[in-house]
Design an enzyme around this catalytic site. Structure first.
Site, PDB file in Angstrom:
ATOM      1  N   GLY A  48      37.055  40.182  42.982  1.00 45.39           N
ATOM      2  CA  GLY A  48      37.748  40.102  44.266  1.00 45.39           C
ATOM      3  C   GLY A  48      38.497  41.396  44.505  1.00 45.39           C
ATOM      4  O   GLY A  48      38.782  42.143  43.562  1.00 45.39           O
ATOM      5  N   GLN A  53      45.157  46.406  47.975  1.00 46.64           N
ATOM      6  CA  GLN A  53      44.873  47.204  46.780  1.00 46.64           C
ATOM      7  C   GLN A  53      44.262  48.559  47.117  1.00 46.64           C
ATOM      8  O   GLN A  53      44.290  49.474  46.299  1.00 46.64           O
ATOM      9  CB  GLN A  53      43.921  46.439  45.846  1.00 46.64           C
ATOM     10  CG  GLN A  53      44.556  45.215  45.233  1.00 46.64           C
ATOM     11  CD  GLN A  53      43.566  44.439  44.401  1.00 46.64           C
ATOM     12  OE1 GLN A  53      42.777  43.661  44.923  1.00 46.64           O
ATOM     13  NE2 GLN A  53      43.574  44.646  43.094  1.00 46.64           N
ATOM     14  N   CYS A  93      43.677  41.945  36.752  1.00 46.69           N
ATOM     15  CA  CYS A  93      43.810  42.514  38.088  1.00 46.69           C
ATOM     16  C   CYS A  93      43.433  43.985  38.036  1.00 46.69           C
ATOM     17  O   CYS A  93      43.877  44.705  37.138  1.00 46.69           O
ATOM     18  CB  CYS A  93      45.247  42.359  38.594  1.00 46.69           C
ATOM     19  SG  CYS A  93      45.487  43.011  40.255  1.00 46.69           S
ATOM     20  N   LEU A  94      42.629  44.415  38.998  1.00 46.20           N
ATOM     21  CA  LEU A  94      42.209  45.817  39.031  1.00 46.20           C
ATOM     22  C   LEU A  94      43.403  46.742  39.248  1.00 46.20           C
ATOM     23  O   LEU A  94      43.319  47.929  38.942  1.00 46.20           O
ATOM     24  CB  LEU A  94      41.159  46.018  40.135  1.00 46.20           C
ATOM     25  CG  LEU A  94      39.856  45.230  39.915  1.00 46.20           C
ATOM     26  CD1 LEU A  94      38.938  45.379  41.122  1.00 46.20           C
ATOM     27  CD2 LEU A  94      39.158  45.682  38.640  1.00 46.20           C
ATOM     28  N   HIS A 135      44.732  34.461  44.027  1.00 47.10           N
ATOM     29  CA  HIS A 135      45.145  35.771  43.497  1.00 47.10           C
ATOM     30  C   HIS A 135      45.119  36.831  44.615  1.00 47.10           C
ATOM     31  O   HIS A 135      46.062  37.606  44.767  1.00 47.10           O
ATOM     32  CB  HIS A 135      44.204  36.136  42.338  1.00 47.10           C
ATOM     33  CG  HIS A 135      44.379  37.493  41.741  1.00 47.10           C
ATOM     34  ND1 HIS A 135      44.831  37.706  40.458  1.00 47.10           N
ATOM     35  CD2 HIS A 135      44.143  38.736  42.248  1.00 47.10           C
ATOM     36  CE1 HIS A 135      44.868  38.998  40.200  1.00 47.10           C
ATOM     37  NE2 HIS A 135      44.456  39.663  41.278  1.00 47.10           N
ATOM     38  N   GLU A 136      44.046  36.826  45.415  1.00 52.25           N
ATOM     39  CA  GLU A 136      43.931  37.823  46.506  1.00 52.25           C
ATOM     40  C   GLU A 136      44.971  37.556  47.601  1.00 52.25           C
ATOM     41  O   GLU A 136      45.534  38.483  48.166  1.00 52.25           O
ATOM     42  CB  GLU A 136      42.522  37.832  47.110  1.00 52.25           C
ATOM     43  CG  GLU A 136      41.373  38.046  46.155  1.00 52.25           C
ATOM     44  CD  GLU A 136      41.546  39.187  45.192  1.00 52.25           C
ATOM     45  OE1 GLU A 136      42.320  40.116  45.484  1.00 52.25           O
ATOM     46  OE2 GLU A 136      40.922  39.137  44.115  1.00 52.25           O
ATOM     47  N   HIS A 139      48.165  39.100  46.750  1.00 52.73           N
ATOM     48  CA  HIS A 139      48.208  40.540  47.045  1.00 52.73           C
ATOM     49  C   HIS A 139      48.645  40.788  48.493  1.00 52.73           C
ATOM     50  O   HIS A 139      49.413  41.708  48.773  1.00 52.73           O
ATOM     51  CB  HIS A 139      46.830  41.179  46.836  1.00 52.73           C
ATOM     52  CG  HIS A 139      46.503  41.547  45.429  1.00 52.73           C
ATOM     53  ND1 HIS A 139      47.252  42.441  44.698  1.00 52.73           N
ATOM     54  CD2 HIS A 139      45.479  41.166  44.611  1.00 52.73           C
ATOM     55  CE1 HIS A 139      46.696  42.586  43.487  1.00 52.73           C
ATOM     56  NE2 HIS A 139      45.624  41.821  43.411  1.00 52.73           N
TER      57      HIS A 139
HETATM   58  O1  GNR Z   1      38.307  41.107  38.845  1.00 54.20           O
HETATM   59  C1  GNR Z   1      39.215  40.270  38.796  1.00 54.20           C
HETATM   60  N1  GNR Z   1      39.119  39.245  37.915  1.00 54.20           N
HETATM   61  C2  GNR Z   1      39.968  38.162  37.916  1.00 54.20           C
HETATM   62  C3  GNR Z   1      39.931  37.326  36.812  1.00 54.20           C
HETATM   63  C4  GNR Z   1      40.736  36.212  36.755  1.00 54.20           C
HETATM   64  C5  GNR Z   1      41.586  35.928  37.804  1.00 54.20           C
HETATM   65  C6  GNR Z   1      41.644  36.758  38.903  1.00 54.20           C
HETATM   66  C7  GNR Z   1      40.844  37.873  38.962  1.00 54.20           C
HETATM   67  S1  GNR Z   1      40.886  38.904  40.360  1.00 54.20           S
HETATM   68  C8  GNR Z   1      40.397  40.420  39.677  1.00 54.20           C
HETATM   69  C9  GNR Z   1      40.169  41.453  40.760  1.00 54.20           C
HETATM   70  C10 GNR Z   1      41.488  41.750  41.437  1.00 54.20           C
HETATM   71  O2  GNR Z   1      42.386  42.368  40.935  1.00 54.20           O
HETATM   72  N2  GNR Z   1      41.648  41.257  42.633  1.00 54.20           N
HETATM   73  O3  GNR Z   1      42.807  41.434  43.276  1.00 54.20           O
HETATM   74 NI    NI Z   2      44.308  41.695  41.765  1.00 56.51          NI
END
Ligand code: GNR
Ligand code: NI
Length: 170
Positions: A48, A53, A93-94, A135-136, A139
Site C-alpha cells: 500500500g 508518503q 511501513c515504507l 494503515h493507509e 497516513h
Molecule cells: O508494505 C507494507 N506492508 C504492510 C504490512 C503490514 C501492515 C501494513 C503494511 S503497509 C506497508 C506499506 C506502507 O507503508 N503503506 O503506508
Molecule cells: Ni505506511
C-alpha cells in the site's frame, strides 16, 4: 512512469493532515500520479502507499495485497462506515524502513470511497487488506504505526533509523 521519493519518519511532513480530493482534481496528471504510486509501491516492495508518503497531502491511496501484483485498488476520500472485531498484525511501513511491530486494528471494515475516475463505491475488507486500508488511512491523518508503540519504543525506533542512516552515509 516514474518512481517517487518516499518520506521517512521522523520527517514532519508525514504529520500533515491531508485534505479531500476535489472534483476538479481528477486530471490526466492525477491519473499519472496514481500510476507512479503503484509503480513506486511495487518497486519498494510494499502492499500500500498513501499520497502523504510521497508528499502529496490529499486523501487518497493505492493498495494491492495480492501475490501476483494484479489486484489494484485506488481509494479516494475513503471513509470507514462500519467495523467489526479486532486483529493483531505485525506491521511495517515504507516510511519507517526496517522496523515492524504488532498493531491491533479492526478485523472487518466496510469502506466508502471514490475510484480513480471519481465514481463512488463501497467495499468490504478483512484480514491483511483491512489492515492495509486502516494503515493507509492513518497516513492521511498524519499518523504512523509507530504512534501505537510506547514512547520508549518509539524513541528506540528513531535511534535505530538514525543509526542505519549514518551507516548508509559513511
Ligand atoms: O508494505 C507494507 N506492508 C504492510 C504490512 C503490514 C501492515 C501494513 C503494511 S503497509 C506497508 C506499506 C506502507 O507503508 N503503506 O503506508
Ligand atoms: Ni505506511
Amino acid at each position: 512512469m516514474a518512481l517517487l521519493d518516499i518520506l521517512e519518519f521522523p520527517d514532519p511532513r508525514l504529520r500533515t493532515v491531508a485534505v479531500e480530493v476535489a472534483p476538479e482534481d481528477f486530471t490526466p496528471a492525477f491519473q499519472t500520479l496514481l500510476d507512479n504510486m503503484f509503480e513506486t509501491m511495487y518497486a519498494a516492495p510494499g502492499i500500500g502507499l498513501a499520497a502523504s508518503q510521497v508528499d502529496v497531502h490529499k486523501r487518497f491511496m493505492v493498495i494491492d495485497v495480492s501475490e501476483g501484483h494484479d489486484d489494484r485498488h485506488v481509494f479516494i476520500n475513503p471513509r470507514i462506515i462500519s467495523r467489526e472485531g479486532t486483529q493483531v498484525c505485525q506491521e511495517g511501513c515504507l516510511s519507517v524502513p526496517g522496523i515492524s511491530a504488532d498493531v491491533t486494528r479492526a478485523e472487518k471494515i466496510r469502506v466508502a470511497a471514490l475510484d480513480r475516475h471519481g465514481r463512488p463505491f463501497e467495499l468490504d475488507a478483512d484480514g491483511l487488506f483491512a489492515v492495509c486500508i486502516q494503515h493507509e488511512m492513518d497516513h492521511l491523518d498524519g499518523k504512523l504505526f509507530v504512534d501505537y508503540l510506547s514512547p520508549l519504543k518509539r524513541d528506540m525506533v528513531k535511534r535505530k533509523l538514525a543509526k542505519s542512516r549514518r551507516a548508509v552515509a559513511a
